[in-house]
Design an enzyme around this catalytic site. Sequence first.
Site, PDB file in Angstrom:
ATOM      1  N   GLY A 156      -4.278  -5.194  -9.079  1.00 17.02           N
ATOM      2  CA  GLY A 156      -4.305  -4.064  -8.124  1.00 17.02           C
ATOM      3  C   GLY A 156      -3.680  -2.640  -8.368  1.00 17.02           C
ATOM      4  O   GLY A 156      -4.024  -1.690  -8.006  1.00 17.02           O
ATOM      5  N   CYS A 204      -1.453   1.696  -7.065  1.00 20.40           N
ATOM      6  CA  CYS A 204      -1.574   1.819  -5.633  1.00 20.40           C
ATOM      7  C   CYS A 204      -1.033   0.712  -4.834  1.00 20.40           C
ATOM      8  O   CYS A 204      -0.174   0.789  -3.859  1.00 20.40           O
ATOM      9  CB  CYS A 204      -3.211   2.038  -4.915  1.00 20.40           C
ATOM     10  N   HIS A 218      -9.178  13.650  25.093  1.00 21.83           N
ATOM     11  CA  HIS A 218      -7.775  14.292  25.229  1.00 21.83           C
ATOM     12  C   HIS A 218      -6.861  13.107  25.432  1.00 21.83           C
ATOM     13  O   HIS A 218      -7.252  12.200  26.334  1.00 21.83           O
ATOM     14  CB  HIS A 218      -7.901  15.055  26.626  1.00 21.83           C
TER      15      HIS A 218
HETATM   16  C1  LIG Z   1       4.715   6.678  -5.908  1.00 17.02           C
HETATM   17  C2  LIG Z   1       3.282   6.853  -5.686  1.00 17.02           C
HETATM   18  C3  LIG Z   1       2.501   6.992  -4.524  1.00 17.02           C
HETATM   19  C4  LIG Z   1       1.327   7.124  -4.331  1.00 17.02           C
HETATM   20  N1  LIG Z   1       0.615   7.362  -2.940  1.00 17.02           N
HETATM   21  C5  LIG Z   1      -0.922   7.543  -3.204  1.00 17.02           C
HETATM   22  C6  LIG Z   1      -1.204   7.916  -1.656  1.00 17.02           C
HETATM   23  O1  LIG Z   1      -0.659   7.677  -0.820  1.00 17.02           O
HETATM   24  N2  LIG Z   1      -2.683   7.888  -1.757  1.00 17.02           N
HETATM   25  C7  LIG Z   1      -3.281   8.177  -2.659  1.00 17.02           C
HETATM   26  O2  LIG Z   1      -4.533   8.169  -2.716  1.00 17.02           O
HETATM   27  N3  LIG Z   1      -2.991   8.032  -3.979  1.00 17.02           N
HETATM   28  C8  LIG Z   1      -1.530   7.501  -4.113  1.00 17.02           C
HETATM   29  N4  LIG Z   1      -1.087   7.618  -5.404  1.00 17.02           N
HETATM   30  C9  LIG Z   1      -1.909   7.454  -6.411  1.00 17.02           C
HETATM   31  C10 LIG Z   1      -2.444   6.288  -6.900  1.00 17.02           C
HETATM   32  O3  LIG Z   1      -1.752   4.963  -6.694  1.00 17.02           O
HETATM   33  C11 LIG Z   1      -3.548   6.347  -7.821  1.00 17.02           C
HETATM   34  O4  LIG Z   1      -4.021   7.298  -8.067  1.00 17.02           O
HETATM   35  C12 LIG Z   1      -4.387   5.092  -7.923  1.00 17.02           C
HETATM   36  O5  LIG Z   1      -3.672   3.961  -8.077  1.00 17.02           O
HETATM   37  C13 LIG Z   1      -5.591   5.121  -8.659  1.00 17.02           C
HETATM   38  O6  LIG Z   1      -5.521   4.243  -9.885  1.00 17.02           O
HETATM   39  P1  LIG Z   1      -6.545   3.938 -11.011  1.00 17.02           P
HETATM   40  O7  LIG Z   1      -7.350   3.251 -10.309  1.00 17.02           O
HETATM   41  O8  LIG Z   1      -6.651   4.877 -12.058  1.00 17.02           O
HETATM   42  O9  LIG Z   1      -5.627   2.795 -11.700  1.00 17.02           O
HETATM   43  P2  LIG Z   1      -4.199   2.143 -11.455  1.00 17.02           P
HETATM   44  O10 LIG Z   1      -4.051   1.733 -10.101  1.00 17.02           O
HETATM   45  O11 LIG Z   1      -3.053   2.840 -12.081  1.00 17.02           O
HETATM   46  O12 LIG Z   1      -4.470   0.755 -12.402  1.00 17.02           O
HETATM   47  C14 LIG Z   1      -4.615   0.435 -13.575  1.00 17.02           C
HETATM   48  C15 LIG Z   1      -4.534  -0.829 -14.241  1.00 17.02           C
HETATM   49  O13 LIG Z   1      -4.929  -0.900 -15.381  1.00 17.02           O
HETATM   50  C16 LIG Z   1      -3.937  -1.725 -16.086  1.00 17.02           C
HETATM   51  N5  LIG Z   1      -4.098  -1.474 -17.528  1.00 17.02           N
HETATM   52  C17 LIG Z   1      -3.564  -0.492 -18.454  1.00 17.02           C
HETATM   53  N6  LIG Z   1      -3.927  -0.381 -19.388  1.00 17.02           N
HETATM   54  C18 LIG Z   1      -4.377  -1.773 -19.760  1.00 17.02           C
HETATM   55  C19 LIG Z   1      -4.911  -2.414 -20.745  1.00 17.02           C
HETATM   56  N7  LIG Z   1      -4.879  -1.756 -21.994  1.00 17.02           N
HETATM   57  N8  LIG Z   1      -5.245  -3.555 -20.883  1.00 17.02           N
HETATM   58  C20 LIG Z   1      -5.437  -4.169 -19.480  1.00 17.02           C
HETATM   59  N9  LIG Z   1      -4.996  -3.911 -18.449  1.00 17.02           N
HETATM   60  C21 LIG Z   1      -4.543  -2.365 -18.473  1.00 17.02           C
HETATM   61  C22 LIG Z   1      -2.668  -1.566 -15.371  1.00 17.02           C
HETATM   62  O14 LIG Z   1      -1.704  -2.554 -15.487  1.00 17.02           O
HETATM   63  C23 LIG Z   1      -3.170  -1.391 -14.184  1.00 17.02           C
HETATM   64  O15 LIG Z   1      -2.848  -2.386 -13.052  1.00 17.02           O
HETATM   65  C24 LIG Z   1       0.430   7.352  -5.601  1.00 17.02           C
HETATM   66  C25 LIG Z   1       0.743   7.144  -6.872  1.00 17.02           C
HETATM   67  C26 LIG Z   1       2.185   7.099  -6.896  1.00 17.02           C
HETATM   68  C27 LIG Z   1       2.914   6.762  -8.319  1.00 17.02           C
END
Ligand SMILES: Cc1cc2nc3c(=O)[nH]c(=O)nc-3n(C[C@H](O)[C@H](O)[C@H](O)COP(=O)(O)OP(=O)(O)OC[C@H]3O[C@@H](n4cnc5c(N)ncnc54)[C@H](O)[C@@H]3O)c2cc1C
Length: 458
Positions: free
Chosen positions: A39, A42, A440
């Site tokens: 996951g 997020c 409303h």
């Molecule tokens: C504190 C905080 C609050 C946030 N709140 C919001 C919000 O309210 N609303 C919103 O829209 N966004 C929010 N975001 C942003 C949101 O979490 C990210 O934009 C979202 O998770 C998209 O991530 P992604 O799909 O790019 O990958 P990610 O969710 O970052 O997942 C990437 C995955 O790839 C894995 N991985 C990495 N490298 C490798 C590798 N070499 N081999 C195997 N696996 C690997 C990681 O372990 C991870 O599980 C927030 C972020 C933070 C930090």
Amino acid sequence: MSQHFDAIVIGTGQAGPSLAARFAAAGMTVAIIERHKFGGTCVNTGCIPTKTLVASAYAAHVARRGAEYGFANGGVRVDMKRVKGRKDEVSRRSNRGVEQWLRGLRNCTVIQGHARFQSSRTVVVNDQVLEADKIFINVGGRASVPAIPGIHNVPFLNNSSMMDVDFLPEHLVVVGGSYVGLEFAQMYRRFGSEVTIVEMGPRLIGREDEDISKAVREILEAEGIRIRLNAKCISLAKHDSGVGVVMECREGPPEVFGSHVLLAVGRIPNTSDLGLDRAGVATDNRGYIIVDDQLQTNVPDIWALGDCNGRGAFTHTSYNDYEIVADNLFNADHRRVSDRIQAYALYIDPPLGRCGMTDAEIRKSGRGALVAKYPMSRVSRAYEKGETQGFIKICVDAETKQILGAAILGTGGDEVIHVLLHVMYAKAPYTVIQRAMHIHPTVAEYLPTVLSKLEPFA
Ligand SMILES: Cc1cc2nc3c(=O)[nH]c(=O)nc-3n(C[C@H](O)[C@H](O)[C@H](O)COP(=O)(O)OP(=O)(O)OC[C@H]3O[C@@H](n4cnc5c(N)ncnc54)[C@H](O)[C@@H]3O)c2cc1C
């Protein structure tokens, strides 16, 4: 010997799992690789846990205001262990849900381990070589650790380690006055910590318009959060009471002492340990994978989705990346990143819902525009709820009457903004909102009233 798949997905963030499911449903073989928690950000350290914590903080805040609503509560004391327990449970549910979903998919092989490219068609994980016709990178990002003097001599927290906090920091100093920092700042203030925000720029959330930064500052200061702006040269040092944050500021004392420091100063993509050079995949100078309008990298049959491509930093942009790639591959629907309209929310209370361009962007574009602004204190739903902070602002194109951008800082702002967003996607004039019958009492019912006040940009 390598194992062959139709597709490999690296990372189980907000794009990868849905893409894997799409391949699997089409009867194709797919391997999905995750090195840490299913996951991604997020689910485990981002949106879901923080919004769960924000909900606890909101409940405590409203309970403290009990007398205003006509009840006595005998004093509010927050139990951080239980707050964390609730957060863990909500997060765990989603984390397990993603894992179980993926493991239950026919044609989908789930592999836990760190993936690295060996070539443009092969990936190595746990000494196993996987080969695929198509490879999708969804590796996300992590909190950046800035080169602040003294940083390696003091303990500091980031969005990930904050997830383990089950106690109340006496004084939390938040370095970084942007989206992540402000959400943590307000929630910890509401839990009972003293909170100081230290921001290098001249205002909070510097990408927003000045009126929004100012209103957000007032909201936070009204709750007793101290804000230090223009803190240009920061250094960190150990102190008897925790950590001292030394800063060069135009105003205020030169040092703030906190029991704990949270660094919320931006994110970096997880691309440096992926072996991208072996595949020939190009990145920019900040490590973001360079993609075209349909999210293809410079190497044929390799795509990059989510935060690692630098084209968005939200859960919904990552999921939208999945939709764009899947529609192009499976539905011959040539969707493009440039077709999407910017939209996001800042989850302080009251929340800020945003879509489209800012005032500054509109001015820079040079087009004729109209703007209307309306205080939440005149929205009946807001004063019924006793939540009257903030305002609604809508900008429209003077010629086409289409909405160019909007901000709703106020109760329900994160939801109501979608009314405007959908009209923008429909490319309809704002006048359709004025012809609709609204429910409303809602915040949305005031949108026609706000739009009746449009006037040329000052
Ligand atoms: C504190 C905080 C609050 C946030 N709140 C919001 C919000 O309210 N609303 C919103 O829209 N966004 C929010 N975001 C942003 C949101 O979490 C990210 O934009 C979202 O998770 C998209 O991530 P992604 O799909 O790019 O990958 P990610 O969710 O970052 O997942 C990437 C995955 O790839 C894995 N991985 C990495 N490298 C490798 C590798 N070499 N081999 C195997 N696996 C690997 C990681 O372990 C991870 O599980 C927030 C972020 C933070 C930090």
